[in-house]
Design a protein around this motif. Structure first.
Motif, PDB file in Angstrom:
ATOM      1  N   ALA A  17     100.418  15.944  -2.858  1.00  0.00           N
ATOM      2  CA  ALA A  17     100.621  17.280  -3.415  1.00  0.00           C
ATOM      3  C   ALA A  17     102.033  17.420  -3.984  1.00  0.00           C
ATOM      4  O   ALA A  17     102.212  17.948  -5.094  1.00  0.00           O
ATOM      5  N   GLU A  18     103.003  16.922  -3.263  1.00  0.00           N
ATOM      6  CA  GLU A  18     104.388  16.991  -3.752  1.00  0.00           C
ATOM      7  C   GLU A  18     104.550  16.221  -5.058  1.00  0.00           C
ATOM      8  O   GLU A  18     105.274  16.638  -5.957  1.00  0.00           O
ATOM      9  N   MET A  19     103.852  15.096  -5.159  1.00  0.00           N
ATOM     10  CA  MET A  19     103.927  14.300  -6.387  1.00  0.00           C
ATOM     11  C   MET A  19     103.395  15.112  -7.577  1.00  0.00           C
ATOM     12  O   MET A  19     103.978  15.109  -8.662  1.00  0.00           O
ATOM     13  N   HIS A  20     102.283  15.823  -7.373  1.00  0.00           N
ATOM     14  CA  HIS A  20     101.720  16.617  -8.473  1.00  0.00           C
ATOM     15  C   HIS A  20     102.626  17.796  -8.824  1.00  0.00           C
ATOM     16  O   HIS A  20     102.842  18.082 -10.004  1.00  0.00           O
ATOM     17  N   VAL A  21     103.163  18.463  -7.821  1.00  0.00           N
ATOM     18  CA  VAL A  21     104.051  19.606  -8.068  1.00  0.00           C
ATOM     19  C   VAL A  21     105.282  19.154  -8.843  1.00  0.00           C
ATOM     20  O   VAL A  21     105.762  19.852  -9.754  1.00  0.00           O
ATOM     21  N   ALA A  22     105.789  17.970  -8.531  1.00  0.00           N
ATOM     22  CA  ALA A  22     107.003  17.464  -9.179  1.00  0.00           C
ATOM     23  C   ALA A  22     106.812  17.172 -10.664  1.00  0.00           C
ATOM     24  O   ALA A  22     107.789  16.976 -11.397  1.00  0.00           O
ATOM     25  N   LYS A  23     105.570  17.160 -11.135  1.00  0.00           N
ATOM     26  CA  LYS A  23     105.306  16.899 -12.555  1.00  0.00           C
ATOM     27  C   LYS A  23     105.707  18.084 -13.439  1.00  0.00           C
ATOM     28  O   LYS A  23     105.811  17.942 -14.647  1.00  0.00           O
ATOM     29  N   TYR A  24     105.875  19.251 -12.814  1.00  0.00           N
ATOM     30  CA  TYR A  24     106.108  20.466 -13.599  1.00  0.00           C
ATOM     31  C   TYR A  24     107.532  20.965 -13.418  1.00  0.00           C
ATOM     32  O   TYR A  24     108.136  20.781 -12.365  1.00  0.00           O
ATOM     33  N   PRO A  25     108.086  21.627 -14.443  1.00  0.00           N
ATOM     34  CA  PRO A  25     109.462  22.132 -14.347  1.00  0.00           C
ATOM     35  C   PRO A  25     109.595  23.213 -13.275  1.00  0.00           C
ATOM     36  O   PRO A  25     108.602  23.845 -12.911  1.00  0.00           O
ATOM     37  N   GLU A  26     110.802  23.396 -12.812  1.00  0.00           N
ATOM     38  CA  GLU A  26     111.084  24.428 -11.813  1.00  0.00           C
ATOM     39  C   GLU A  26     110.539  25.780 -12.294  1.00  0.00           C
ATOM     40  O   GLU A  26     110.743  26.155 -13.451  1.00  0.00           O
ATOM     41  N   GLY A  27     109.839  26.458 -11.424  1.00  0.00           N
ATOM     42  CA  GLY A  27     109.256  27.750 -11.775  1.00  0.00           C
ATOM     43  C   GLY A  27     107.848  27.654 -12.341  1.00  0.00           C
ATOM     44  O   GLY A  27     107.187  28.659 -12.557  1.00  0.00           O
ATOM     45  N   LYS A  28     107.375  26.442 -12.644  1.00  0.00           N
ATOM     46  CA  LYS A  28     106.028  26.248 -13.211  1.00  0.00           C
ATOM     47  C   LYS A  28     105.131  25.449 -12.265  1.00  0.00           C
ATOM     48  O   LYS A  28     104.144  24.858 -12.679  1.00  0.00           O
ATOM     49  N   GLN A  29     105.477  25.437 -10.978  1.00  0.00           N
ATOM     50  CA  GLN A  29     104.732  24.641 -10.006  1.00  0.00           C
ATOM     51  C   GLN A  29     103.274  25.085  -9.866  1.00  0.00           C
ATOM     52  O   GLN A  29     102.424  24.302  -9.436  1.00  0.00           O
ATOM     53  N   GLN A  30     102.988  26.327 -10.254  1.00  0.00           N
ATOM     54  CA  GLN A  30     101.615  26.827 -10.152  1.00  0.00           C
ATOM     55  C   GLN A  30     100.644  26.021 -11.026  1.00  0.00           C
ATOM     56  O   GLN A  30      99.440  26.044 -10.791  1.00  0.00           O
ATOM     57  N   SER A  31     101.207  25.310 -12.000  1.00  0.00           N
ATOM     58  CA  SER A  31     100.359  24.481 -12.871  1.00  0.00           C
ATOM     59  C   SER A  31      99.676  23.359 -12.097  1.00  0.00           C
ATOM     60  O   SER A  31      98.732  22.750 -12.592  1.00  0.00           O
ATOM     61  N   ALA A  32     100.128  23.088 -10.888  1.00  0.00           N
ATOM     62  CA  ALA A  32      99.535  22.019 -10.077  1.00  0.00           C
ATOM     63  C   ALA A  32      98.341  22.516  -9.260  1.00  0.00           C
ATOM     64  O   ALA A  32      97.801  21.771  -8.439  1.00  0.00           O
ATOM     65  N   VAL A  33      97.902  23.738  -9.495  1.00  0.00           N
ATOM     66  CA  VAL A  33      96.850  24.306  -8.655  1.00  0.00           C
ATOM     67  C   VAL A  33      95.559  23.486  -8.691  1.00  0.00           C
ATOM     68  O   VAL A  33      94.906  23.302  -7.661  1.00  0.00           O
ATOM     69  N   MET A  34      95.177  22.965  -9.862  1.00  0.00           N
ATOM     70  CA  MET A  34      93.903  22.238  -9.931  1.00  0.00           C
ATOM     71  C   MET A  34      93.923  20.925  -9.149  1.00  0.00           C
ATOM     72  O   MET A  34      93.019  20.679  -8.345  1.00  0.00           O
ATOM     73  N   PRO A  35      94.928  20.062  -9.348  1.00  0.00           N
ATOM     74  CA  PRO A  35      94.919  18.840  -8.523  1.00  0.00           C
ATOM     75  C   PRO A  35      95.062  19.135  -7.035  1.00  0.00           C
ATOM     76  O   PRO A  35      94.488  18.418  -6.207  1.00  0.00           O
ATOM     77  N   LEU A  36      95.780  20.183  -6.682  1.00  0.00           N
ATOM     78  CA  LEU A  36      95.914  20.511  -5.260  1.00  0.00           C
ATOM     79  C   LEU A  36      94.588  20.992  -4.666  1.00  0.00           C
ATOM     80  O   LEU A  36      94.255  20.664  -3.526  1.00  0.00           O
ATOM     81  N   LEU A  37      93.831  21.758  -5.444  1.00  0.00           N
ATOM     82  CA  LEU A  37      92.498  22.154  -4.971  1.00  0.00           C
ATOM     83  C   LEU A  37      91.608  20.932  -4.775  1.00  0.00           C
ATOM     84  O   LEU A  37      90.841  20.848  -3.811  1.00  0.00           O
ATOM     85  N   ASP A  38      91.724  19.975  -5.685  1.00  0.00           N
ATOM     86  CA  ASP A  38      90.921  18.754  -5.572  1.00  0.00           C
ATOM     87  C   ASP A  38      91.309  17.965  -4.321  1.00  0.00           C
ATOM     88  O   ASP A  38      90.438  17.501  -3.577  1.00  0.00           O
ATOM     89  N   ILE A  39      92.592  17.824  -4.090  1.00  0.00           N
ATOM     90  CA  ILE A  39      93.054  17.097  -2.900  1.00  0.00           C
ATOM     91  C   ILE A  39      92.554  17.796  -1.632  1.00  0.00           C
ATOM     92  O   ILE A  39      92.050  17.158  -0.703  1.00  0.00           O
ATOM     93  N   ALA A  40      92.689  19.127  -1.611  1.00  0.00           N
ATOM     94  CA  ALA A  40      92.270  19.887  -0.431  1.00  0.00           C
ATOM     95  C   ALA A  40      90.766  19.779  -0.217  1.00  0.00           C
ATOM     96  O   ALA A  40      90.293  19.653   0.922  1.00  0.00           O
ATOM     97  N   GLN A  41      90.004  19.813  -1.309  1.00  0.00           N
ATOM     98  CA  GLN A  41      88.554  19.702  -1.191  1.00  0.00           C
ATOM     99  C   GLN A  41      88.157  18.362  -0.576  1.00  0.00           C
ATOM    100  O   GLN A  41      87.297  18.278   0.289  1.00  0.00           O
ATOM    101  N   ARG A  42      88.805  17.296  -1.050  1.00  0.00           N
ATOM    102  CA  ARG A  42      88.505  15.965  -0.496  1.00  0.00           C
ATOM    103  C   ARG A  42      88.892  15.902   0.980  1.00  0.00           C
ATOM    104  O   ARG A  42      88.162  15.336   1.798  1.00  0.00           O
ATOM    105  N   GLN A  43      90.042  16.469   1.317  1.00  0.00           N
ATOM    106  CA  GLN A  43      90.492  16.453   2.712  1.00  0.00           C
ATOM    107  C   GLN A  43      89.532  17.232   3.602  1.00  0.00           C
ATOM    108  O   GLN A  43      89.332  16.880   4.765  1.00  0.00           O
ATOM    109  N   ASN A  44      88.928  18.274   3.044  1.00  0.00           N
ATOM    110  CA  ASN A  44      88.038  19.143   3.820  1.00  0.00           C
ATOM    111  C   ASN A  44      86.584  18.675   3.787  1.00  0.00           C
ATOM    112  O   ASN A  44      85.690  19.421   4.149  1.00  0.00           O
ATOM    113  N   GLY A  45      86.333  17.482   3.319  1.00  0.00           N
ATOM    114  CA  GLY A  45      84.977  16.949   3.353  1.00  0.00           C
ATOM    115  C   GLY A  45      84.082  17.397   2.213  1.00  0.00           C
ATOM    116  O   GLY A  45      82.872  17.252   2.284  1.00  0.00           O
ATOM    117  N   GLY A  46      84.663  17.951   1.136  1.00  0.00           N
ATOM    118  CA  GLY A  46      83.861  18.223  -0.046  1.00  0.00           C
ATOM    119  C   GLY A  46      83.757  19.667  -0.479  1.00  0.00           C
ATOM    120  O   GLY A  46      83.030  19.966  -1.426  1.00  0.00           O
TER     121      GLY A  46
END
Length: 199
Positions: A17-46
């Protein structure tokens, strides 16, 4: 009454998650919402839960409703448990014109479930996706992270039978086609001109 375990990243997924957030400039971290949802979904079994969406909202410093808007708009996020194989038949116009309704009917008949349902053994969940974005190889079905293309009712059933037996199923075109190349082989640029140093 069972109390659901509180969601938090595993150490591995927090690093991801930190790796994805770091892709975006300071103040634009919300742009990582989609990959973070995907990571969380996989962690939660689907599937994602309201608690997960709130967790991600807090992690990214955004309103929970904004995370929910994303999670409920895209069909890649599931909001209830799904089977081992999440079968999603594309029903958009190109797939529909090429027989998606027949592929869906074959899935329903073979699995004995309707759209949105999971087989009793928990192996298959059947759904529909609007535009898988692989129109040239219609009809297309996504199963977990793979696309199966150029399907017929017969090849779809054969695919489901392989998966139910635990056998590997080759993703991609289910006919003699190289990726998205024309059926039957190339129609242009069949041979080099012989001119130029790279010919």
């Amino acid at each position: 009454m069972t109390v659901a375990a509180k969601f938090e990243w595993t150490p591995e997924n927090e690093a991801l998650a930190e790796m994805h957030v770091a892709k975006y400039p300071e103040g634009k971290q919300q742009s990582a919402v989609m990959p973070l949802l995907d990571i969380a979904q996989r962690q939660n079994g689907g599937h994602v839960t309201r608690e997960i969406m709130e967790y991600i909202a807090g992690y990214l410093g955004m309103a929970p409703i904004r995370v929910e808007e994303v999670a409920t708009f895209y069909t890649m996020y599931n909001h209830k448990p799904v089977g081992k194989y999440h079968v999603q038949v594309c029903g958009t116009t190109p797939c529909w014109l090429r027989g998606a309704d027949d592929v869906m009917a074959a899935c329903k008949k073979h699995l004995g479930i309707n759209m949105g349902q999971t087989t009793a053994d928990g192996v298959f969940t059947l759904g529909e996706v609007e535009c898988a974005g692989a129109c040239v190889n219609a009809p297309v079905v996504s199963i977990n992270d793979d696309y199966y293309e150029d399907l017929t009712p017969e090849t779809m059933v054969a695919l489901l039978e392989k998966l139910s037996k635990g056998e590997d199923a080759k993703p991609g075109p289910q006919i003699d086609r190289q990726n998205s190349a024309p059926f039957g082989g190339p129609t242009t640029l069949k041979k080099a001109s012989g001119k130029g140093k790279d010919a």
